[in-house]
Design a protein around this motif. Sequence first.
Motif, PDB file in Angstrom:
ATOM      1  N   THR A 159       0.833  -1.210   0.000  1.00  0.00           N
ATOM      2  CA  THR A 159       0.000   0.000   0.000  1.00  0.00           C
ATOM      3  C   THR A 159       0.862   1.252   0.000  1.00  0.00           C
ATOM      4  N   VAL A 160       1.883   1.271   0.862  1.00  0.00           N
ATOM      5  CA  VAL A 160       2.791   2.421   0.914  1.00  0.00           C
ATOM      6  C   VAL A 160       3.528   2.572  -0.417  1.00  0.00           C
ATOM      7  N   PHE A 161       3.992   1.445  -0.951  1.00  0.00           N
ATOM      8  CA  PHE A 161       4.700   1.475  -2.237  1.00  0.00           C
ATOM      9  C   PHE A 161       3.795   1.999  -3.343  1.00  0.00           C
ATOM     10  N   LEU A 162       2.538   1.582  -3.346  1.00  0.00           N
ATOM     11  CA  LEU A 162       1.583   2.020  -4.366  1.00  0.00           C
ATOM     12  C   LEU A 162       1.330   3.520  -4.269  1.00  0.00           C
ATOM     13  N   VAL A 163       1.215   4.038  -3.044  1.00  0.00           N
ATOM     14  CA  VAL A 163       0.991   5.474  -2.860  1.00  0.00           C
ATOM     15  C   VAL A 163       2.187   6.274  -3.388  1.00  0.00           C
ATOM     16  N   PHE A 164       3.396   5.848  -3.024  1.00  0.00           N
ATOM     17  CA  PHE A 164       4.602   6.541  -3.486  1.00  0.00           C
ATOM     18  C   PHE A 164       4.727   6.457  -5.011  1.00  0.00           C
ATOM     19  N   THR A 165       4.460   5.283  -5.558  1.00  0.00           N
ATOM     20  CA  THR A 165       4.592   5.096  -7.005  1.00  0.00           C
ATOM     21  C   THR A 165       3.588   5.958  -7.762  1.00  0.00           C
ATOM     22  N   THR A 166       2.364   6.031  -7.253  1.00  0.00           N
ATOM     23  CA  THR A 166       1.345   6.862  -7.886  1.00  0.00           C
ATOM     24  C   THR A 166       1.754   8.329  -7.873  1.00  0.00           C
ATOM     25  N   GLY A 167       2.254   8.789  -6.741  1.00  0.00           N
ATOM     26  CA  GLY A 167       2.718  10.171  -6.653  1.00  0.00           C
ATOM     27  C   GLY A 167       3.861  10.457  -7.609  1.00  0.00           C
ATOM     28  N   LEU A 168       4.797   9.508  -7.722  1.00  0.00           N
ATOM     29  CA  LEU A 168       5.933   9.681  -8.628  1.00  0.00           C
ATOM     30  C   LEU A 168       5.475   9.728 -10.079  1.00  0.00           C
ATOM     31  N   LEU A 169       4.531   8.861 -10.444  1.00  0.00           N
ATOM     32  CA  LEU A 169       4.016   8.856 -11.810  1.00  0.00           C
ATOM     33  C   LEU A 169       3.271  10.152 -12.135  1.00  0.00           C
ATOM     34  N   CYS A 170       2.522  10.647 -11.156  1.00  0.00           N
ATOM     35  CA  CYS A 170       1.799  11.911 -11.385  1.00  0.00           C
ATOM     36  C   CYS A 170       2.769  13.061 -11.641  1.00  0.00           C
ATOM     37  N   ILE A 171       3.866  13.079 -10.919  1.00  0.00           N
ATOM     38  CA  ILE A 171       4.876  14.120 -11.123  1.00  0.00           C
ATOM     39  C   ILE A 171       5.489  13.992 -12.508  1.00  0.00           C
ATOM     40  N   TYR A 172       5.822  12.764 -12.905  1.00  0.00           N
ATOM     41  CA  TYR A 172       6.418  12.558 -14.224  1.00  0.00           C
ATOM     42  C   TYR A 172       5.463  12.941 -15.345  1.00  0.00           C
ATOM     43  N   LEU A 173       4.172  12.628 -15.174  1.00  0.00           N
ATOM     44  CA  LEU A 173       3.201  12.908 -16.232  1.00  0.00           C
ATOM     45  C   LEU A 173       2.948  14.400 -16.400  1.00  0.00           C
ATOM     46  N   THR A 174       3.164  15.192 -15.366  1.00  0.00           N
ATOM     47  CA  THR A 174       2.946  16.638 -15.467  1.00  0.00           C
ATOM     48  C   THR A 174       4.187  17.380 -15.944  1.00  0.00           C
ATOM     49  N   PRO A 211      14.099  24.159 -14.971  1.00  0.00           N
ATOM     50  CA  PRO A 211      14.814  23.890 -13.707  1.00  0.00           C
ATOM     51  C   PRO A 211      13.915  23.477 -12.551  1.00  0.00           C
ATOM     52  N   ALA A 212      12.792  24.160 -12.369  1.00  0.00           N
ATOM     53  CA  ALA A 212      11.928  23.876 -11.220  1.00  0.00           C
ATOM     54  C   ALA A 212      11.305  22.485 -11.336  1.00  0.00           C
ATOM     55  N   ARG A 213      10.783  22.171 -12.503  1.00  0.00           N
ATOM     56  CA  ARG A 213      10.139  20.871 -12.684  1.00  0.00           C
ATOM     57  C   ARG A 213      11.160  19.739 -12.661  1.00  0.00           C
ATOM     58  N   PHE A 214      12.326  20.016 -13.196  1.00  0.00           N
ATOM     59  CA  PHE A 214      13.361  18.981 -13.160  1.00  0.00           C
ATOM     60  C   PHE A 214      13.793  18.690 -11.726  1.00  0.00           C
ATOM     61  N   ILE A 215      13.951  19.724 -10.924  1.00  0.00           N
ATOM     62  CA  ILE A 215      14.343  19.527  -9.525  1.00  0.00           C
ATOM     63  C   ILE A 215      13.266  18.747  -8.775  1.00  0.00           C
ATOM     64  N   LEU A 216      11.982  19.050  -9.080  1.00  0.00           N
ATOM     65  CA  LEU A 216      10.890  18.296  -8.452  1.00  0.00           C
ATOM     66  C   LEU A 216      10.972  16.815  -8.823  1.00  0.00           C
TER      67      LEU A 216
END
Length: 275
Positions: free
Chosen positions: A48-63, A96-101
């Motif tokens: 569950t924790v892994f899924l939450v982190f992975t979802t957040g990471l994917l959302c950042i990459y997609l934006t 720069p800002a999005r890359f750092i995120l």
Amino acid sequence: MAAPRNLTGDGGGKLVVKDEESAAASSSKRTKSERFPLSRWDFVVFFTVFLVFTTGLLCIYLTMPAAEYGKLKLPRTISDLRLLKDNLGSYASEYPARFILGYCSTYIFMQTFMIPGTIFMSLLAGALFGVVRGFVLVVLNATAGACSCFFLSKLVGRPLVCWLWPEKLRFFQAEIGKRRDKLLNYMLFLRITPTLPNLFINLSSPIVDIPFHVFFLATLVGLMPASYITVRAGLALGDLKSVKDLYDFKTLSVLFLIGSISIFPALLKRKRVYE
């Protein structure tokens, strides 16, 4: 002539066979338990924790703005890191800002779930951002990731750590018990020097009852010397042949010297007590 053994009747043979089958089943259960220390509930929590982190990471990459994702991969060698640095150079300067995120979220994700390769991420920070910005990024991300790993271990890590490093855990617990009055100094020493792996410290600290504020301060301050060395080395990737070159005898001696300074007050206090 001797009578044949009765394995199907009510005689003793059947009892022997049943006892052997029971012993084999019990042995099989113990083997499975030793192989898989995490319970079903532990797996559910971890997933569950892994899924939450992975979802957040994917959302950042997609934006993030479009990039050639085929050229992006976690580096495993210095050669991979040089290629990644060349591919990301213009992207990092343009956004720069999005890359750092994206960089920060990836670093914390790797640190949280014990994925090897954060040392390459630290070198990349030096190569792309320079010493000052790279140093700040690495220290903050490494601290955030270590704290996240601390809480994950607090949830499900005890059986895993006891299974992987039983002797090392007993040693660590005994050492912590001796140094409760100067725990911050001891944790600083461990963070600065390569006495114990950082992965082991992150996972075992909540198990041996190290307070979070001590863990946080020791991590934030203790990771600074090694982070500075790694980030500075990232400026000269062309001269770096292997990760092992980062920590030669001279570098390790400096780290141990800095670490010794952190435990000097505790040693001085102990000397006064004995006097």
